[in-house]
Motif scaffolding. Structure first.
Motif, short mmCIF file in Angstrom:
data_model
loop_
_atom_site.label_atom_id
_atom_site.label_comp_id
_atom_site.label_asym_id
_atom_site.label_seq_id
_atom_site.Cartn_x
_atom_site.Cartn_y
_atom_site.Cartn_z
N ARG A 16 -5.38 10.18 -16.30
CA ARG A 16 -6.16 11.13 -17.11
C ARG A 16 -7.23 10.42 -17.92
O ARG A 16 -8.37 10.90 -18.01
CB ARG A 16 -5.23 11.93 -18.05
N ALA A 36 -10.47 15.48 -18.91
CA ALA A 36 -9.80 15.66 -17.62
C ALA A 36 -9.36 17.11 -17.53
O ALA A 36 -8.45 17.53 -18.24
CB ALA A 36 -8.62 14.71 -17.50
N HIS A 37 -10.02 17.88 -16.70
CA HIS A 37 -9.71 19.31 -16.53
C HIS A 37 -8.69 19.48 -15.42
O HIS A 37 -8.90 19.05 -14.30
CB HIS A 37 -10.98 20.09 -16.18
N HIS A 38 -7.56 20.11 -15.74
CA HIS A 38 -6.54 20.42 -14.74
C HIS A 38 -6.94 21.70 -14.01
O HIS A 38 -7.15 22.74 -14.65
CB HIS A 38 -5.16 20.58 -15.39
N ARG A 51 0.87 23.50 -16.52
CA ARG A 51 -0.39 23.23 -15.84
C ARG A 51 -0.08 22.41 -14.60
O ARG A 51 1.00 21.83 -14.47
CB ARG A 51 -1.35 22.50 -16.76
N ASP A 54 -1.20 15.92 -12.93
CA ASP A 54 -2.42 15.15 -13.20
C ASP A 54 -3.15 14.78 -11.90
O ASP A 54 -4.31 14.37 -11.94
CB ASP A 54 -2.09 13.90 -14.00
N CYS A 57 -6.64 16.89 -11.49
CA CYS A 57 -7.62 16.97 -12.58
C CYS A 57 -8.93 16.31 -12.16
O CYS A 57 -8.96 15.41 -11.32
CB CYS A 57 -7.08 16.42 -13.89
N ALA A 94 -10.53 16.10 -6.77
CA ALA A 94 -9.25 15.69 -7.36
C ALA A 94 -8.45 14.81 -6.41
O ALA A 94 -7.86 13.80 -6.83
CB ALA A 94 -8.44 16.92 -7.77
#
Length: 107
Positions: A16, A36-38, A51, A54, A57, A94
């Motif tokens: 992340r 860091a966008h999941h 969510r 990782d 992300c 990702a």
């Protein structure tokens, strides 16, 4: 009764942090103030209160990530449509980032 196995949701603080150190993945953005966008549109089944792992992300700048900012991922309705309008495949991004982290020992 047969119970289904829960999908793996790997967590890696190193990954992340590395993702957040990259520039925003939105074309022509290039901002370095990144989170860091999941992905809400990941292939992992949704689970209430959880969510994705990782491994799903991507680097997104604060403006593109802020729900209060018009035009952000969380402001414009459906996330999948937002990525399509940007011309990006976030799942492929990702997957490449996670593979790089696994190879580098961050995952």
């Amino acid at each position: 009764m047969m119970l289904l196995a829960k999908p793996a949701r790997p967590r890696s603080e190193k990954h992340r942090r590395w993702v957040a150190s990259l520039p925003c993945c939105v074309p022509q953005c290039g901002r370095r103030n990144v989170q860091a966008h999941h992905l809400g549109c990941s292939p992992v089944p949704k689970a209430r209160g959880l969510r994705p792992g990782d491994d799903w992300c991507v680097p997104v700048c604060v403006q593109h990530h802020d729900p209060n900012h018009q035009g952000s991922i969380h402001h414009d309705g459906g996330e999948r449509a937002w990525w399509e309008r940007k011309g990006l495949d976030p799942i492929a991004i990702a997957e490449k980032l996670w593979a790089a982290s696994v190879a580098a020992g961050r995952a």
